[in-house]
Scaffold this active site. Sequence first.
Site, mmCIF file in Angstrom:
data_model
loop_
_atom_site.group_PDB
_atom_site.id
_atom_site.type_symbol
_atom_site.label_atom_id
_atom_site.label_comp_id
_atom_site.label_asym_id
_atom_site.label_seq_id
_atom_site.Cartn_x
_atom_site.Cartn_y
_atom_site.Cartn_z
ATOM 1 C CB ALA A 1 -0.863 0.178 1.547
ATOM 2 C CE1 TYR A 2 5.154 5.115 3.064
ATOM 3 C CE2 TYR A 2 7.468 4.666 1.156
ATOM 4 C CZ TYR A 2 6.472 5.667 1.969
ATOM 5 O OH TYR A 2 7.228 6.232 2.038
#
Length: 391
Positions: free
Chosen positions: A294-295
């Site tokens: 997600a980062y």
Amino acid sequence: MSAGYAGQAIQSVLNSEKGFCKFLSANDTGATGGHQSGILISKSAVEMLFCDWELQQERIPKRTIKIKWQGDFITDSCFTYYESKNELRITKFGRGFPFLKPEQTGALFVFTRQTNSDYSGYFLETDEEIEEFLDTFGISPTETNSLIDVERMSLEAQEKLAISDFLDNLDVDFPTSEVMSEAARAIEHKVYNHVEEIISNPDKKIIDWTNMEYTLFRALEHARYGEILKKGFQSVDEFVRVANMVLNRRKSRAGKSLEHHLSAIFDSNGIDYASQAVTEGNKKPDFLFPSQEAYHDYSFSADYLISLAAKTTCKDRWRQVINEADRLRDKPKYLCTLQQGISGTQMDEMQSENVILVVPKPYITAYPKDRRERIWTISRFVQYVKMIEGK
């Protein structure tokens, strides 16, 4: 486990269905010169020896069973109930049985039942062994000759036994920090049985686990280095070498301990996270929420990304967390620490860099009173992450 047979007898009671203890009388050991044979057992322990239907038969109830003595050898012995005398006896020990001699009078006899036909017996003969056994179960000498109430066993004794059991079963000198942390949590849960606090009171749980791990590690150090310290050192160089080895291992364990326990908190609370995730320039925040993927997905809003650093102490190292995640440069950086208090000036510097301290609730009182409202508890942080993740 402890020296002699006390530790084995204690463990046998804990691992068995029933346990009984009594001091051997002169009658038991033949010191009176009487004709009776065997060990007289209190009627309070009848359920250990016979079931109801056996006692209701017209003939004298007898049972042949196997008894393992001192964890070493086995006899085919006999239980007998003499209703006319209201006596229970254990008999048939075999020729050359070494424990029922006049000099054994006053020894503590410990008897346990593993199954309906398998039993164990121990004779504790020294004052130290007898006191260790009785103290473990909170029994006074006047309360023997009865079934053992395991529930009365002190928490301190349970903790000591659990630690001894862990050390006895190690197959390496020093396990990894992850194994040590996991063992500390398992022992703490087994002895104090408040697993629900992982969710209801994670601030307390972090402290309890950390304290238990310290106790466990100290016991391991004593087991591994105790003899070396007793013997002393041949030279200053040898002393320095051992001291450095001990200190380096302590630092390594302490640095990882908090991370392991935080992971356990997050796991139990159903939080998605990545530990030691890689961000820009091979930087590695201790925790990224919800994930490393997600980062690095720029379509995933930074509003739903959180980073957390874990540092046992943070007085001088808190600045390391500022640049661990470029996407969160303008967002709060969370720092969990076990440090009990830093100066107001340092807290002001942290605030200017948008660093939020996360501290176990009982430790917050050690911080400057006029700045405590800036500090988050672990519980608050957990609830915040759950809200962001929609848990």
